[in-house]
Write an enzyme that holds these catalytic residues in place. Structure first.
Site, PDB file in Angstrom:
ATOM      1  N   ASN A 192      44.348  42.730  57.875  1.00  0.00           N
ATOM      2  CA  ASN A 192      43.692  42.694  59.189  1.00  0.00           C
ATOM      3  C   ASN A 192      43.714  41.313  59.832  1.00  0.00           C
ATOM      4  O   ASN A 192      42.848  40.999  60.654  1.00  0.00           O
ATOM      5  CB  ASN A 192      42.244  43.199  59.079  1.00  0.00           C
ATOM      6  CG  ASN A 192      42.165  44.601  58.517  1.00  0.00           C
ATOM      7  OD1 ASN A 192      42.907  45.488  58.942  1.00  0.00           O
ATOM      8  ND2 ASN A 192      41.287  44.810  57.538  1.00  0.00           N
ATOM      9  N   ARG A 193      44.668  40.498  59.453  1.00  0.00           N
ATOM     10  CA  ARG A 193      44.831  39.149  59.994  1.00  0.00           C
ATOM     11  C   ARG A 193      43.647  38.228  59.684  1.00  0.00           C
ATOM     12  O   ARG A 193      43.496  37.173  60.297  1.00  0.00           O
ATOM     13  CB  ARG A 193      45.071  39.189  61.515  1.00  0.00           C
ATOM     14  CG  ARG A 193      46.397  39.865  61.901  1.00  0.00           C
ATOM     15  CD  ARG A 193      47.574  39.083  61.319  1.00  0.00           C
ATOM     16  NE  ARG A 193      48.864  39.602  61.770  1.00  0.00           N
ATOM     17  CZ  ARG A 193      49.615  40.465  61.099  1.00  0.00           C
ATOM     18  NH1 ARG A 193      49.196  40.938  59.931  1.00  0.00           N
ATOM     19  NH2 ARG A 193      50.776  40.849  61.560  1.00  0.00           N
ATOM     20  N   LEU A 194      42.821  38.607  58.728  1.00  0.00           N
ATOM     21  CA  LEU A 194      41.715  37.742  58.314  1.00  0.00           C
ATOM     22  C   LEU A 194      42.191  36.888  57.142  1.00  0.00           C
ATOM     23  O   LEU A 194      41.707  37.007  56.006  1.00  0.00           O
ATOM     24  CB  LEU A 194      40.487  38.580  57.943  1.00  0.00           C
ATOM     25  CG  LEU A 194      39.884  39.389  59.095  1.00  0.00           C
ATOM     26  CD1 LEU A 194      38.663  40.179  58.621  1.00  0.00           C
ATOM     27  CD2 LEU A 194      39.499  38.470  60.259  1.00  0.00           C
TER      28      LEU A 194
END
Length: 215
Positions: A192-194
């Site tokens: 999730n691009r975290l």
């Protein structure tokens, strides 16, 4: 011509990087990551790194070079001192190195200052190179304009004859730089691009301060 790349994406889910699990010295983490990539992702050229410099014309430029040694002091690579890259570094020693290991979903970004290493260290590495690479370093006036490839091959043949059976000396214009880091950031891709980002900064007393950055 137009090509939409909006749907090019992948999810990074192979590993994590938590602040509490990182060492106080970033070189130790660099060594761990380097060894892990070298062992488990042989398709990656582990020591290939991008070096960014500010050219004499004021523009930044990136290119890939090969890391040849790293110590607690810094990161060493070799080049032609009279090349565009070499001249840029000598004019402005502030540079940036980056490693991207796609297989491991990892990136390392290093900011530091570059300086020439001692001549005897450059001599030692030059002597360890294959003869073809030694002669290639002598032939190439790196970054200069040449008429065609035949110019290089003709000069190489001349040098092969000249140094047949002889030791090949290191050219004075060729040698090593060491990049002494002042900041190092470790990036581990996450879902999730975290992404996990751990940033080290050298303090005024030459100790490392580390923090977690928002992705």
């Amino acid at each position: 011509m137009e090509k939409d790349l909006g749907n090019y994406r992948r999810s990074y889910e192979k590993n994590e990087l938590l602040l509490e699990d990182t060492p106080e010295n970033p070189i130790e983490l660099f060594r761990t990551w380097f060894n892990e990539v070298d062992t488990h992702f042989p398709e990656d050229e582990t020591n290939a790194m991008t070096i960014s410099t500010i050219g004499l014309n004021g523009f930044p430029k990136n290119r890939v070079v090969l890391l040849k040694k790293f110590t607690y002091e810094g990161f060493i690579f070799y080049t032609n001192y009279e090349s565009e890259k070499g001249m840029a570094i000598q004019n402005n020693p502030k540079v940036c190195l980056s490693f991207f290991w796609a297989g491991a979903e990892r990136q390392i970004i290093i900011k530091g200052e570059a300086e020439k290493i001692a001549a005897n260290l450059s001599d030692g590495y030059f002597e360890s190179r294959p003869r073809g690479s030694q002669l290639g370093a002598m032939v190439s006036k790196q970054s200069s304009i040449i008429e065609n490839r035949n110019v290089l091959e003709t000069q190489l043949k001349k040098l092969e004859q000249e140094y047949e059976g002889k030791e090949i000396p290191r050219p004075e214009f060729w040698g090593g730089f060491i990049v002494k880091p002042v900041e190092i950031e470790f990036w581990q891709g996450r879902a999730n691009r975290l992404h996990d980002r751990i940033h080290y900064r050298m303090d005024e007393d030459y100790s490392w301060v580390k923090n977690r950055l928002s992705p």
